[in-house]
Design a protein around this motif. Structure first.
Motif, mmCIF file in Angstrom:
data_model
loop_
_atom_site.group_PDB
_atom_site.id
_atom_site.type_symbol
_atom_site.label_atom_id
_atom_site.label_comp_id
_atom_site.label_asym_id
_atom_site.label_seq_id
_atom_site.Cartn_x
_atom_site.Cartn_y
_atom_site.Cartn_z
ATOM 1 N N SER A 332 0.810 -1.222 0.000
ATOM 2 C CA SER A 332 0.000 0.000 0.000
ATOM 3 C C SER A 332 0.845 1.275 0.000
ATOM 4 O O SER A 332 0.298 2.375 0.077
ATOM 5 C CB SER A 332 -0.919 0.007 1.224
ATOM 6 N N HIS A 333 2.142 1.128 -0.079
ATOM 7 C CA HIS A 333 3.037 2.299 -0.097
ATOM 8 C C HIS A 333 2.838 3.060 -1.407
ATOM 9 O O HIS A 333 2.533 2.478 -2.452
ATOM 10 C CB HIS A 333 4.492 1.846 0.047
ATOM 11 N N GLU A 334 3.011 4.387 -1.352
ATOM 12 C CA GLU A 334 2.815 5.204 -2.561
ATOM 13 C C GLU A 334 3.832 4.881 -3.644
ATOM 14 O O GLU A 334 3.588 5.137 -4.830
ATOM 15 C CB GLU A 334 2.884 6.687 -2.198
ATOM 16 N N ASP A 335 4.977 4.324 -3.280
ATOM 17 C CA ASP A 335 5.996 3.924 -4.247
ATOM 18 C C ASP A 335 6.486 2.531 -3.859
ATOM 19 O O ASP A 335 7.567 2.372 -3.284
ATOM 20 C CB ASP A 335 7.153 4.935 -4.223
ATOM 21 N N PRO A 336 5.697 1.493 -4.140
ATOM 22 C CA PRO A 336 5.937 0.169 -3.564
ATOM 23 C C PRO A 336 7.245 -0.506 -3.972
ATOM 24 O O PRO A 336 7.857 -1.195 -3.158
ATOM 25 C CB PRO A 336 4.723 -0.643 -4.027
ATOM 26 N N GLU A 337 7.690 -0.335 -5.210
ATOM 27 C CA GLU A 337 8.871 -1.080 -5.661
ATOM 28 C C GLU A 337 10.152 -0.633 -4.941
ATOM 29 O O GLU A 337 10.866 -1.478 -4.378
ATOM 30 C CB GLU A 337 9.011 -0.953 -7.180
ATOM 31 N N PRO A 338 10.490 0.664 -4.936
ATOM 32 C CA PRO A 338 11.683 1.057 -4.156
ATOM 33 C C PRO A 338 11.491 0.847 -2.660
ATOM 34 O O PRO A 338 12.461 0.572 -1.945
ATOM 35 C CB PRO A 338 11.877 2.543 -4.495
ATOM 36 N N ALA A 339 10.256 0.954 -2.180
ATOM 37 C CA ALA A 339 9.992 0.719 -0.761
ATOM 38 C C ALA A 339 10.288 -0.734 -0.395
ATOM 39 O O ALA A 339 10.893 -1.020 0.654
ATOM 40 C CB ALA A 339 8.550 1.071 -0.431
ATOM 41 N N ALA A 340 9.882 -1.676 -1.264
ATOM 42 C CA ALA A 340 10.145 -3.093 -0.999
ATOM 43 C C ALA A 340 11.646 -3.366 -0.949
ATOM 44 O O ALA A 340 12.132 -4.103 -0.083
ATOM 45 C CB ALA A 340 9.486 -3.950 -2.076
ATOM 46 N N GLU A 341 12.381 -2.757 -1.860
ATOM 47 C CA GLU A 341 13.842 -2.946 -1.864
ATOM 48 C C GLU A 341 14.470 -2.344 -0.616
ATOM 49 O O GLU A 341 15.391 -2.919 -0.028
ATOM 50 C CB GLU A 341 14.449 -2.322 -3.122
ATOM 51 N N ALA A 342 13.983 -1.166 -0.209
ATOM 52 C CA ALA A 342 14.515 -0.514 0.987
ATOM 53 C C ALA A 342 14.283 -1.377 2.224
ATOM 54 O O ALA A 342 15.184 -1.561 3.058
ATOM 55 C CB ALA A 342 13.870 0.860 1.165
ATOM 56 N N TYR A 343 13.080 -1.925 2.361
ATOM 57 C CA TYR A 343 12.774 -2.773 3.515
ATOM 58 C C TYR A 343 13.568 -4.083 3.459
ATOM 59 O O TYR A 343 13.990 -4.604 4.498
ATOM 60 C CB TYR A 343 11.272 -3.051 3.580
ATOM 61 N N TRP A 344 13.753 -4.619 2.274
ATOM 62 C CA TRP A 344 14.560 -5.842 2.129
ATOM 63 C C TRP A 344 15.983 -5.594 2.601
ATOM 64 O O TRP A 344 16.561 -6.398 3.342
ATOM 65 C CB TRP A 344 14.548 -6.294 0.669
ATOM 66 N N ASP A 372 22.834 3.682 -17.398
ATOM 67 C CA ASP A 372 24.076 4.334 -16.993
ATOM 68 C C ASP A 372 24.056 4.550 -15.479
ATOM 69 O O ASP A 372 23.098 4.178 -14.791
ATOM 70 C CB ASP A 372 24.265 5.671 -17.720
ATOM 71 N N THR A 373 25.137 5.141 -14.981
ATOM 72 C CA THR A 373 25.244 5.382 -13.537
ATOM 73 C C THR A 373 24.146 6.305 -13.038
ATOM 74 O O THR A 373 23.594 6.106 -11.944
ATOM 75 C CB THR A 373 26.621 5.998 -13.213
ATOM 76 N N ASN A 374 23.800 7.313 -13.825
ATOM 77 C CA ASN A 374 22.789 8.281 -13.384
ATOM 78 C C ASN A 374 21.425 7.638 -13.191
ATOM 79 O O ASN A 374 20.705 7.953 -12.229
ATOM 80 C CB ASN A 374 22.694 9.444 -14.387
ATOM 81 N N SER A 375 21.045 6.742 -14.097
ATOM 82 C CA SER A 375 19.745 6.086 -13.947
ATOM 83 C C SER A 375 19.747 5.149 -12.741
ATOM 84 O O SER A 375 18.753 5.067 -12.009
ATOM 85 C CB SER A 375 19.391 5.311 -15.217
ATOM 86 N N GLU A 376 20.868 4.465 -12.518
ATOM 87 C CA GLU A 376 20.966 3.594 -11.341
ATOM 88 C C GLU A 376 20.938 4.425 -10.059
ATOM 89 O O GLU A 376 20.281 4.061 -9.079
ATOM 90 C CB GLU A 376 22.247 2.771 -11.402
ATOM 91 N N ALA A 377 21.647 5.570 -10.070
ATOM 92 C CA ALA A 377 21.670 6.438 -8.894
ATOM 93 C C ALA A 377 20.292 7.010 -8.607
ATOM 94 O O ALA A 377 19.907 7.185 -7.449
ATOM 95 C CB ALA A 377 22.688 7.559 -9.094
ATOM 96 N N ALA A 378 19.538 7.321 -9.667
ATOM 97 C CA ALA A 378 18.185 7.863 -9.479
ATOM 98 C C ALA A 378 17.295 6.839 -8.770
ATOM 99 O O ALA A 378 16.511 7.191 -7.879
ATOM 100 C CB ALA A 378 17.584 8.252 -10.827
ATOM 101 N N TRP A 379 17.414 5.571 -9.155
ATOM 102 C CA TRP A 379 16.633 4.521 -8.496
ATOM 103 C C TRP A 379 17.076 4.358 -7.046
ATOM 104 O O TRP A 379 16.248 4.305 -6.132
ATOM 105 C CB TRP A 379 16.795 3.199 -9.252
ATOM 106 N N LEU A 380 18.377 4.291 -6.831
ATOM 107 C CA LEU A 380 18.891 4.090 -5.477
ATOM 108 C C LEU A 380 18.563 5.272 -4.565
ATOM 109 O O LEU A 380 18.433 5.106 -3.353
ATOM 110 C CB LEU A 380 20.405 3.863 -5.523
ATOM 111 N N THR A 381 18.431 6.457 -5.157
ATOM 112 C CA THR A 381 18.035 7.619 -4.363
ATOM 113 C C THR A 381 16.631 7.434 -3.803
ATOM 114 O O THR A 381 16.368 7.751 -2.637
ATOM 115 C CB THR A 381 18.088 8.894 -5.217
ATOM 116 N N GLN A 382 15.730 6.903 -4.629
ATOM 117 C CA GLN A 382 14.372 6.619 -4.145
ATOM 118 C C GLN A 382 14.405 5.585 -3.022
ATOM 119 O O GLN A 382 13.712 5.723 -2.007
ATOM 120 C CB GLN A 382 13.509 6.098 -5.293
ATOM 121 N N VAL A 383 15.242 4.570 -3.220
ATOM 122 C CA VAL A 383 15.359 3.527 -2.199
ATOM 123 C C VAL A 383 15.919 4.117 -0.905
ATOM 124 O O VAL A 383 15.415 3.845 0.191
ATOM 125 C CB VAL A 383 16.267 2.387 -2.705
ATOM 126 N N SER A 384 16.944 4.940 -1.028
ATOM 127 C CA SER A 384 17.604 5.504 0.152
ATOM 128 C C SER A 384 16.687 6.442 0.935
ATOM 129 O O SER A 384 16.746 6.489 2.169
ATOM 130 C CB SER A 384 18.880 6.246 -0.264
#
Length: 407
Positions: A332-344, A372-384
């Motif tokens: 039910s999180h507003e952004d479930p995919e990065p949230a799931a990774e963060a909790y994992w 590229d690195t920027n796209s990976e960093a953008a995803w990891l920023t959401q996770v972080s």
């Protein structure tokens, strides 16, 4: 008003010199020459301001501030000529274009010419320039004196050559610039150099007209003030033109630093869990952002690799059903995919602290189409961002849920 304009111009040129100071650390003659030009002109412009002139006038040499600013201007001019010459790099062409060859020849000749010019300025200053008292304005107070006119003519020779060379080269380069910001910046710098050429020629005419023809002091003061305003305006245009091409680089650097700031909680906990992952021990957020060991873009690339490597190691500690539990908890999180990774990650780190590594790794995290690195960093920023708000109790709850799912 003119005094305020002088302070403004000097401050702006100083800010740019400070901004570009890191170029001194690099073995790059091109960038060092550009910094030398800004620094020299900043010193010269400060020596035009009343406060600095008053301070220098305390030295028991009459009109020493004028000689010092002319020395600083000459050094800046030589650096500018060097910058123009090194802009073309080392050409591999069999026939070097004439304008390039001329620029390089002038740059090489500027060093011995500058030494001769400074020596000649010094001799003329102490011999033919009549200096009975401190001048409020060197050019105005010495108007009509042939010694001062000869002295100023020697000094004006250098900006006369420099403005002509730089104006031609920068105007030409603006037509071939690859980006809009570079084209606009070079065009403004070229315009400022043509303005500088007009200013220099006008000053030469003014100083010799005062010698050859009777000129009232009020008219002389008006002409000098107008050309001084013109000079300060052209320096502001130079500063603007030089700054425009750096705006995109500055914006990119700011974005990278912001990304590092947001990634720090996630990166820090992961490399602390697996100390050999990072090339150096992790520090606090502030210390990591202000250190100069490596450029920020290289650091971002390393951090994303560190996080990926650490997550791979976590797979040997994470329970088999941990990802399912994290996905269920964040459904039910507003952004479930990065949230799931963060909790994992949070739960797996807790598991790594209290258990031994398994013989086999559990399933991988969801594959992401990073280009590229920027796209990976953008995803990891959401996770972080989400990870930073997960409490130890939340992580423990996910671990318990994963154990229940397994049973």
């Amino acid at each position: 008003m003119l005094d305020s304009f002088r302070y403004l111009t000097a401050a702006v040129m100083t800010i740019i010199a400070v901004w570009r100071f890191p170029a001194v650390r690099y073995a790059d003659a091109h960038r060092r020459a550009l910094w030398g030009g800004y620094a020299g002109f900043a010193v010269a412009l400060w020596l035009y301001t009343p406060a600095v002139m008053l301070a220098v006038d305390r030295i028991p040499v009459v009109d020493l501030s004028a000689l010092m600013r002319h020395f600083a201007s000459t050094a800046a001019i030589i650096a500018s000529l060097t910058y123009v010459a090194t802009s073309y790099g080392k050409s591999s062409e069999a026939v070097v274009p004439r304008h390039v060859a001329v620029s390089r020849w002038i740059a090489r000749a500027s060093y011995p010419a500058g030494a001769i010019g400074v020596t000649l300025l010094t001799i003329l200053f102490f011999t033919v320039v009549d200096r009975p008292r401190q001048s409020d304005d060197f050019l105005s107070d010495h108007a009509g004196e042939w010694g001062a006119a000869a002295y100023m003519s020697v000094f004006y020779f250098f900006p006369l050559v420099t403005t002509a060379v730089c104006g031609y080269q920068w105007s030409r380069a603006s037509r071939q610039a690859e980006t809009t910001s570079m084209r606009i910046g070079l065009r403004l710098m070229g315009i400022s150099m043509w303005m500088g050429l007009v200013h220099t020629m006008a000053r030469i005419v003014i100083v010799w007209a005062a010698v050859l023809f009777p000129v009232s002091q009020s008219l002389m003061d008006t002409l000098i003030d107008l050309t001084a305003m013109w000079m300060n305006l052209l320096f502001l245009i130079v500063a603007t033109g030089a700054s425009i091409p750096t705006t995109s680089a500055a914006a990119a650097r700011w974005k990278t630093m912001k990304t590092l700031y947001l990634l720090h909680p996630l990166w820090f906990d992961l490399v602390k869990t697996f100390p050999g992952t990072s090339l150096y021990p992790p520090g606090s957020r502030l210390s990591e952002l202000i250190h100069l060991r490596v450029p920020s873009d290289v650091r971002l690339d390393r951090w994303t690799q560190d996080i990926a490597d650490a997550c791979e190691k976590l797979r040997y500690y994470a329970p088999e059903a941990l990802l399912w539990a994290a996905e269920d908890a964040t459904e039910s999180h507003e952004d479930p995919e990065p949230a799931a990774e963060a909790y994992w990650i949070a739960a797996a780190i807790r598991a790594a602290a209290s258990s031994k590594a398994g013989q086999y790794a559990t399933g991988q995290l969801q594959e992401k189409p990073f280009v590229d690195t920027n796209s990976e960093a953008a995803w990891l920023t959401q996770v972080s961002k989400i990870y930073a708000h997960i409490t130890p109790a939340d992580a423990q709850r996910i671990l318990q849920q994963s154990a229940e799912l397994k049973t």
